[in-house]
Scaffold this motif. Structure first.
Motif, short mmCIF file in Angstrom:
data_model
loop_
_atom_site.label_atom_id
_atom_site.label_comp_id
_atom_site.label_asym_id
_atom_site.label_seq_id
_atom_site.Cartn_x
_atom_site.Cartn_y
_atom_site.Cartn_z
N THR A 17 59.30 49.07 -13.25
CA THR A 17 59.67 49.85 -14.43
C THR A 17 58.92 51.17 -14.50
O THR A 17 59.38 52.11 -15.13
CB THR A 17 59.47 49.04 -15.73
N SER A 21 62.88 54.97 -13.33
CA SER A 21 63.17 55.36 -14.71
C SER A 21 64.52 54.85 -15.18
O SER A 21 64.77 54.78 -16.38
CB SER A 21 63.11 56.89 -14.83
N GLN A 22 65.38 54.44 -14.27
CA GLN A 22 66.71 53.95 -14.64
C GLN A 22 66.69 52.49 -15.09
O GLN A 22 67.58 52.05 -15.81
CB GLN A 22 67.67 54.12 -13.47
N GLU A 24 65.77 49.64 -17.32
CA GLU A 24 65.31 49.44 -18.69
C GLU A 24 64.61 48.09 -18.87
O GLU A 24 63.69 47.97 -19.67
CB GLU A 24 66.49 49.55 -19.66
N ASP A 76 78.31 51.33 -21.31
CA ASP A 76 76.96 51.39 -21.90
C ASP A 76 75.84 51.21 -20.89
O ASP A 76 74.68 51.48 -21.21
CB ASP A 76 76.82 50.31 -22.98
N GLY A 77 76.16 50.72 -19.70
CA GLY A 77 75.11 50.50 -18.71
C GLY A 77 75.55 49.50 -17.66
O GLY A 77 76.71 49.08 -17.63
N SER A 78 74.60 49.12 -16.81
CA SER A 78 74.91 48.22 -15.70
C SER A 78 73.92 47.06 -15.63
O SER A 78 72.78 47.17 -16.10
CB SER A 78 74.85 48.97 -14.36
N THR A 93 70.29 48.62 -16.71
CA THR A 93 70.12 50.08 -16.71
C THR A 93 71.00 50.69 -17.79
O THR A 93 71.86 50.02 -18.35
CB THR A 93 70.51 50.71 -15.36
N GLY A 94 70.81 51.96 -18.01
CA GLY A 94 71.71 52.72 -18.87
C GLY A 94 72.97 53.06 -18.12
O GLY A 94 73.17 52.62 -16.98
N PRO A 95 73.84 53.89 -18.72
CA PRO A 95 75.09 54.27 -18.05
C PRO A 95 74.86 55.18 -16.85
O PRO A 95 73.89 55.92 -16.79
CB PRO A 95 75.87 55.00 -19.15
N GLU A 96 75.76 55.07 -15.89
CA GLU A 96 75.80 55.91 -14.69
C GLU A 96 74.49 55.96 -13.90
O GLU A 96 73.98 57.04 -13.57
CB GLU A 96 76.26 57.32 -15.06
N PRO A 97 73.95 54.80 -13.52
CA PRO A 97 72.72 54.80 -12.72
C PRO A 97 73.03 55.20 -11.27
O PRO A 97 74.18 55.16 -10.83
CB PRO A 97 72.25 53.35 -12.78
#
Length: 133
Positions: A17, A21-22, A24, A76-78, A93-97
């Motif tokens: 982590t 940074s991607q 979460e 919303d994320g992956s 992760t958040g969106p579009e990693p």
């Protein structure tokens, strides 16, 4: 002994982590779904492990051979899942990693978690007598 083992398993997640940074949240678990370390509270970690395990099993029904990695993406994320033998890691992760980078970081984390903890070096005593008076 369990506390030392848990600490050794948590360190790779802390590093993950920090460097990715991607990511979460992340959960290390075994093939039965038992969580061995997580960056989430116990209940949430168990839900992520259960969902990740189900995702891997479903993907395995579609392909011949062992599934080693899966990404499930929403707006919303992956959710990423990587398997190495009986050990698995799931990350949210958040969106579009950057998928390739997240998979690389998760594989590296699994390798670090599999390593035996190195013994800490003994501290040298500073109370050595000096030859001066």
């Amino acid at each position: 002994m369990r506390e030392a083992n848990l600490s050794a398993m948590t360190e790779p997640l802390a590093e993950l982590t920090e460097i990715s940074s991607q990511v979460e949240a992340a959960v290390l678990f075994d093939a039965s779904g038992a969580v061995t370390a997580a960056t989430l509270p116990d209940e949430a970690a168990a839900r992520v492990a259960s969902s990740a395990r189900a995702l891997m099993e479903s993907a395995g029904q579609l392909r011949d051979g062992e599934i080693t990695q899966v990404e499930a993406a929403t707006g919303d994320g992956s959710l990423f899942v990587v398997r190495d033998g009986e050990r698995l890691i799931a990350a949210v992760t958040g969106p579009e990693p950057t998928s390739g980078l997240v998979f690389y970081d998760l594989k590296s984390c699994l390798r670090r978690a599999a390593e035996k903890p190195k013994p800490k070096p003994k501290r040298k005593s500073r109370a050595k007598a000096s030859g001066t008076t």
